[in-house]
Design a protein around this motif. Structure first.
Motif, PDB file in Angstrom:
ATOM      1  N   ILE A  52       0.840  -1.199   0.000  1.00 59.70           N
ATOM      2  CA  ILE A  52       0.000   0.000   0.000  1.00 59.70           C
ATOM      3  C   ILE A  52       0.878   1.253   0.000  1.00 59.70           C
ATOM      4  O   ILE A  52       0.606   2.213  -0.720  1.00 59.70           O
ATOM      5  CB  ILE A  52      -0.972  -0.038   1.189  1.00 59.70           C
ATOM      6  N   ALA A  53       1.959   1.229   0.760  1.00 57.59           N
ATOM      7  CA  ALA A  53       2.886   2.374   0.780  1.00 57.59           C
ATOM      8  C   ALA A  53       3.519   2.595  -0.591  1.00 57.59           C
ATOM      9  O   ALA A  53       3.865   3.726  -0.947  1.00 57.59           O
ATOM     10  CB  ALA A  53       3.967   2.152   1.834  1.00 57.59           C
ATOM     11  N   ALA A  54       3.645   1.526  -1.386  1.00 58.25           N
ATOM     12  CA  ALA A  54       4.248   1.624  -2.722  1.00 58.25           C
ATOM     13  C   ALA A  54       3.229   2.003  -3.793  1.00 58.25           C
ATOM     14  O   ALA A  54       3.580   2.122  -4.961  1.00 58.25           O
ATOM     15  CB  ALA A  54       4.922   0.304  -3.087  1.00 58.25           C
ATOM     16  N   GLY A  55       1.951   2.176  -3.399  1.00 59.63           N
ATOM     17  CA  GLY A  55       0.959   2.629  -4.372  1.00 59.63           C
ATOM     18  C   GLY A  55      -0.215   1.706  -4.605  1.00 59.63           C
ATOM     19  O   GLY A  55      -1.144   2.055  -5.332  1.00 59.63           O
ATOM     20  N   ALA A  56      -0.205   0.513  -4.011  1.00 57.90           N
ATOM     21  CA  ALA A  56      -1.363  -0.390  -4.163  1.00 57.90           C
ATOM     22  C   ALA A  56      -2.509   0.128  -3.301  1.00 57.90           C
ATOM     23  O   ALA A  56      -2.307   0.920  -2.379  1.00 57.90           O
ATOM     24  CB  ALA A  56      -0.981  -1.807  -3.738  1.00 57.90           C
ATOM     25  N   ARG A  57      -3.714  -0.324  -3.612  1.00 57.71           N
ATOM     26  CA  ARG A  57      -4.853   0.028  -2.766  1.00 57.71           C
ATOM     27  C   ARG A  57      -5.590  -1.237  -2.360  1.00 57.71           C
ATOM     28  O   ARG A  57      -5.660  -2.197  -3.119  1.00 57.71           O
ATOM     29  CB  ARG A  57      -5.777   1.027  -3.440  1.00 57.71           C
ATOM     30  N   MET A  58      -6.112  -1.217  -1.156  1.00 59.57           N
ATOM     31  CA  MET A  58      -6.823  -2.356  -0.593  1.00 59.57           C
ATOM     32  C   MET A  58      -8.218  -2.431  -1.216  1.00 59.57           C
ATOM     33  O   MET A  58      -8.941  -1.436  -1.242  1.00 59.57           O
ATOM     34  CB  MET A  58      -6.943  -2.204   0.925  1.00 59.57           C
ATOM     35  N   LEU A  71      -5.678  -6.730  -3.268  1.00 62.17           N
ATOM     36  CA  LEU A  71      -5.206  -5.376  -3.525  1.00 62.17           C
ATOM     37  C   LEU A  71      -5.227  -5.120  -5.028  1.00 62.17           C
ATOM     38  O   LEU A  71      -5.383  -6.055  -5.818  1.00 62.17           O
ATOM     39  CB  LEU A  71      -3.786  -5.187  -2.998  1.00 62.17           C
ATOM     40  N   ALA A  72      -5.049  -3.871  -5.405  1.00 60.31           N
ATOM     41  CA  ALA A  72      -4.919  -3.505  -6.815  1.00 60.31           C
ATOM     42  C   ALA A  72      -3.698  -2.608  -6.958  1.00 60.31           C
ATOM     43  O   ALA A  72      -3.437  -1.762  -6.100  1.00 60.31           O
ATOM     44  CB  ALA A  72      -6.165  -2.782  -7.310  1.00 60.31           C
ATOM     45  N   ASP A  73      -2.954  -2.808  -8.044  1.00 62.64           N
ATOM     46  CA  ASP A  73      -1.815  -1.937  -8.311  1.00 62.64           C
ATOM     47  C   ASP A  73      -2.341  -0.601  -8.847  1.00 62.64           C
ATOM     48  O   ASP A  73      -3.545  -0.440  -9.053  1.00 62.64           O
ATOM     49  CB  ASP A  73      -0.813  -2.616  -9.252  1.00 62.64           C
TER      50      ASP A  73
END
Length: 86
Positions: A52-58, A71-73
């Motif tokens: 998530i810190a690298a840009g993915a979202r839950m 998650l999604a990139d």
């Protein structure tokens, strides 16, 4: 292997680094026909917070129904994250 029974077509196929240093990748057959350009889905083992810190979202957290988080990139490609084994 001579005398071995053939692998059923619906079983996942593991791709393993013979040196044991790379990731374990599974190719999992699905019953649905291809309907979009790419149908590749990655599952990873690890913690969700660095992703998530690298840009993915839950999209969906692990709960009583599933043992993984979805998650999604940044481009919207979904992947599953499994907690590391203790």
């Amino acid at each position: 292997m001579q005398g071995a029974e053939p692998r059923p077509h619906d079983w996942p196929i593991p791709i393993v680094d013979p040196a044991g240093e790379g990731p374990l990748i599974w190719i999992v057959p699905v019953p649905e026909r291809k309907t979009v350009k790419n149908r590749m889905h990655f599952d990873v083992v690890g913690e969700t917070w660095p992703l998530i810190a690298a840009g993915a979202r839950m999209l969906r957290e692990q709960d009583d129904e599933i043992e993984w988080s979805v998650l999604a990139d940044p481009e919207g490609n979904e992947f599953c994250v499994f907690a590391p084994e203790d």
